[in-house]
Design an enzyme around this catalytic site. Structure first.
Site, PDB file in Angstrom:
ATOM      1  CE  LYS A 140      -3.769   1.989   2.814  1.00 22.61           C
ATOM      2  NZ  LYS A 140      -4.603   1.756   4.012  1.00 22.61           N
ATOM      3  CB  SER A 215      -7.353   4.010   3.156  1.00 25.73           C
ATOM      4  OG  SER A 215      -6.634   3.297   4.162  1.00 25.73           O
ATOM      5  CB  SER A 239      -7.953   1.178   6.171  1.00 30.12           C
ATOM      6  OG  SER A 239      -8.427   2.409   6.657  1.00 30.12           O
TER       7      SER A 239
END
Length: 598
Positions: A140, A215, A239
């Site tokens: 990520k 996210s 997330s």
């Protein structure tokens, strides 16, 4: 006359200054946009260069790559260690697939520059002891990789490369993994859409009109599309778990500090900042205070995303090793306990299909009952568990702690002088709106929509005293939850993964209340993971006609609006265990995966 001339001159000067100020603001915005577009183009070219370098017309090579992509993580790692596959061979297969899927989904930010050199080094070396030897891993955007910018979707960080790898990346490399791409995120991470002005918007691979979640949305989209077998994300309010649910894969959040959070960047450092100021004040007063900021606020934890539960378990096993404990002595040195994960004894499982303050849409509640009945048939004991759901306690307390600095860190350090992405404008407006204005709006809405009123008028923490009160409330809530857990003699817990299926991107901000199901376990600091068990049916869609939720308020109407037409979208359930019992949580996830194959 002189007075008139003087006034006119002053007005002219003021108008000139104002014009210059506005012009400067416009110029800065243009420069920011230009910088963002330049970075996007550089990233696109870098990905294209990798794509060209791995392109092949050889049918045997293409066939072998398809075979590699079909392997589970366990199979892939075994064949790499046995020498049946080379690290370069596997890397190129995933590079080709990931970049091909990125052309459709826009799930990547950049390729990791040294991935090929690392794979070649692994093939040239003799040792293959690492559990993830030669396995390509996606990372990520907010996880530091040395020499690469950690952007969070804002331009001010594009020219600041990380000084070192995040601890989690260092451990993965020691286990032989090959970080090969970074994946897209919502700007500042605070959204269930996945869009930012630098790299653009990521699409859901199941339905491109839906959000992939946030996210860790880029991770969710990439893994679901087959471009990665294991991804590293993060989780402060779901997330990692929300993208897994939205995309139909598996996501897992451990107890905070079971895996090191260091060198993972966050835009919501307010709680830590405020607690640091408390420590300084107490020190100034001559008091000695022992305050564990990790356990006293809602804290982020690294998260893993994968295609199946065994892959998550292998990822955890690879990370929970002496290297992790040596690199960061703050991590609790508990190795992965395989015997707990492999245990076959029947479990006593609590379950709830809904939170009183945020009833889920029909498909989400149905998924829990479906999993509950399947687990009972498999020999487990399922008992009703009513979580302490004091009205608004979960969302109100959690987000007041997350934004303990009044949103100043979020805005001033990340968004000031930036282009604000459309998908987070509603959150930014609410966080930066003066309290008196939010309070007036909340008061006016209270008779009609009490939940909306509460969400509008909650008061950000304005003093050390208020923070202490919220921390006391949090501890009381945790103790009440644990007392109820003990009373029911539970091993683990089953509940909805979220309030709705994958939402439409334009609704990602306003439906924040739907995250009650995920942020609850960040507030409690319990390990939690999601497992897909079914898909939205025509009947689920029809039942929306009569569904009223909490009281058909604005949130319910948005839930209904964004859930319409979701037939075929994945639906997950959430599995939970007590702190430090990650293996037990993963075991329940495995049981659910086994009895509810999608």
């Amino acid at each position: 006359m002189d007075r008139v001339n003087t006034t006119s001159a002053v007005c002219s000067v003021f108008a000139g200054v104002l014009t210059c100020y506005v012009g400067l603001k416009v110029y800065k915005k243009r420069q920011v946009k230009k910088k963002a577009l330049k970075k996007r183009e550089e990233s696109r070219r870098a990905l294209q260069d990798v794509q060209r370098s791995v392109a092949t017309d050889d049918p045997l090579t293409a066939s072998k790559r398809r075979e590699i992509l079909s392997l589970t993580l366990a199979q892939l790692s075994q064949q790499l260690r046995d020498g049946q596959l080379s690290a370069v061979q596997v890397l190129q297969a995933f590079q080709e697939k990931a970049i091909s899927e990125n052309d459709k989904l826009n799930c990547l930010t950049e390729p990791v520059p040294d991935a090929l050199a690392r794979a070649e080094g692994l093939d040239a070396g003799g040792g293959k002891e690492g559990l993830l030897h030669g396995v390509p891993v996606s990372i990520k955007d907010n996880v530091n990789i040395k020499g690469m910018a950690t952007t969070m979707g804002v331009t001010k960080h594009l020219d600041i490369p990380a000084d070192e790898d995040a601890v989690i990346v260092q451990v993965l490399k020691k286990q032989g993994a090959v970080p090969f791409v970074k994946t897209n995120v919502p700007q500042t991470l605070l959204s269930m859409a996945c869009s930012n002005p630098v790299f653009g918007e990521t699409l859901n691979p199941v339905d491109p009109t839906r959000s992939p979640g946030g996210s860790s949305g880029g991770e969710g989209a990439l893994i679901r599309s087959g471009g990665s077998v294991l991804g590293v994300g993060s989780d402060i309010a779901g997330s990692a778990r929300i993208p897994a649910h939205f995309c139909g894969i598996h996501g897992f959040k451990p107890t905070a500090y079971r895996i090191r959070w260091a060198s993972l960047v966050s835009s919501h450092t307010g709680p830590v900042s405020l607690l640091s100021s408390i420590q300084k004040e107490q020190k100034r007063l001559g008091a000695i205070i022992w305050l564990d900021t990790r356990l006293k606020v809602v804290v982020s934890a690294p998260g893993l995303l994968a295609r199946d539960v065994d892959s998550l378990a292998l990822g955890m096993k690879a990370l929970l090793v002496p290297d992790m404990f040596q690199l960061d002595p703050l991590v609790v040195p508990i190795p992965f306990r395989q015997e707990i994960y492999d245990d076959k004894k029947p479990m006593r499982i609590g379950y709830f299909p809904a939170l009183q303050s945020c009833p889920p849409t029909p498909s989400m509640g149905r998924a829990v009952i479906m999993a509950k009945e399947a687990l009972e048939k498999a020999g487990h004991t399922l008992v009703v568990f009513d979580p302490p759901d004091q009205m608004y306690a979960i969302m109100d307390l959690a987000f007041r702690l997350i934004s303990a600095d009044g949103g100043k860190t979020f805005y001033t350090e990340w968004l000031k002088d930036e282009i604000i992405d459309d998908r987070i404008k509603s959150q930014v407006s609410l966080m930066t709106m003066p309290y008196y204005l939010r309070n007036i709006m909340g008061f006016l809405l209270r008779p009609i929509w009490p939940r909306v009123s509460r969400n509008m008028s909650y008061r950000l923490l304005g003093s050390i005293y208020e923070l202490w009160q919220r921390l006391v409330e949090r501890e009381e809530y945790i103790q009440k939850f644990l007392a109820d857990w003990r009373e029911k003699e539970l091993d683990v817990l089953l509940c909805p993964a979220f309030a709705i299926p994958a939402c439409k991107p334009q609704h990602a901000g306003p439906i924040i209340l739907a995250a009650s199901y995920t942020v609850l376990f960040n507030l409690l600091n319990f390990p939690a993971g999601v497992v897909p068990v079914t898909t939205v049916t025509e009947e689920d869609d029809r039942l929306l006609d009569d569904w009223r939720g909490y009281g058909n308020d604005l949130f319910d109407r948005l839930f209904k609006q964004t859930s319409r037409g979701a037939v075929g979208l994945p639906v997950a359930v959430q599995c939970v265990a007590l702190p430090w019992q990650e293996e037990k949580c993963l075991r329940l996830m495995k049981e659910v995966e086994t009895v509810c194959p999608v």
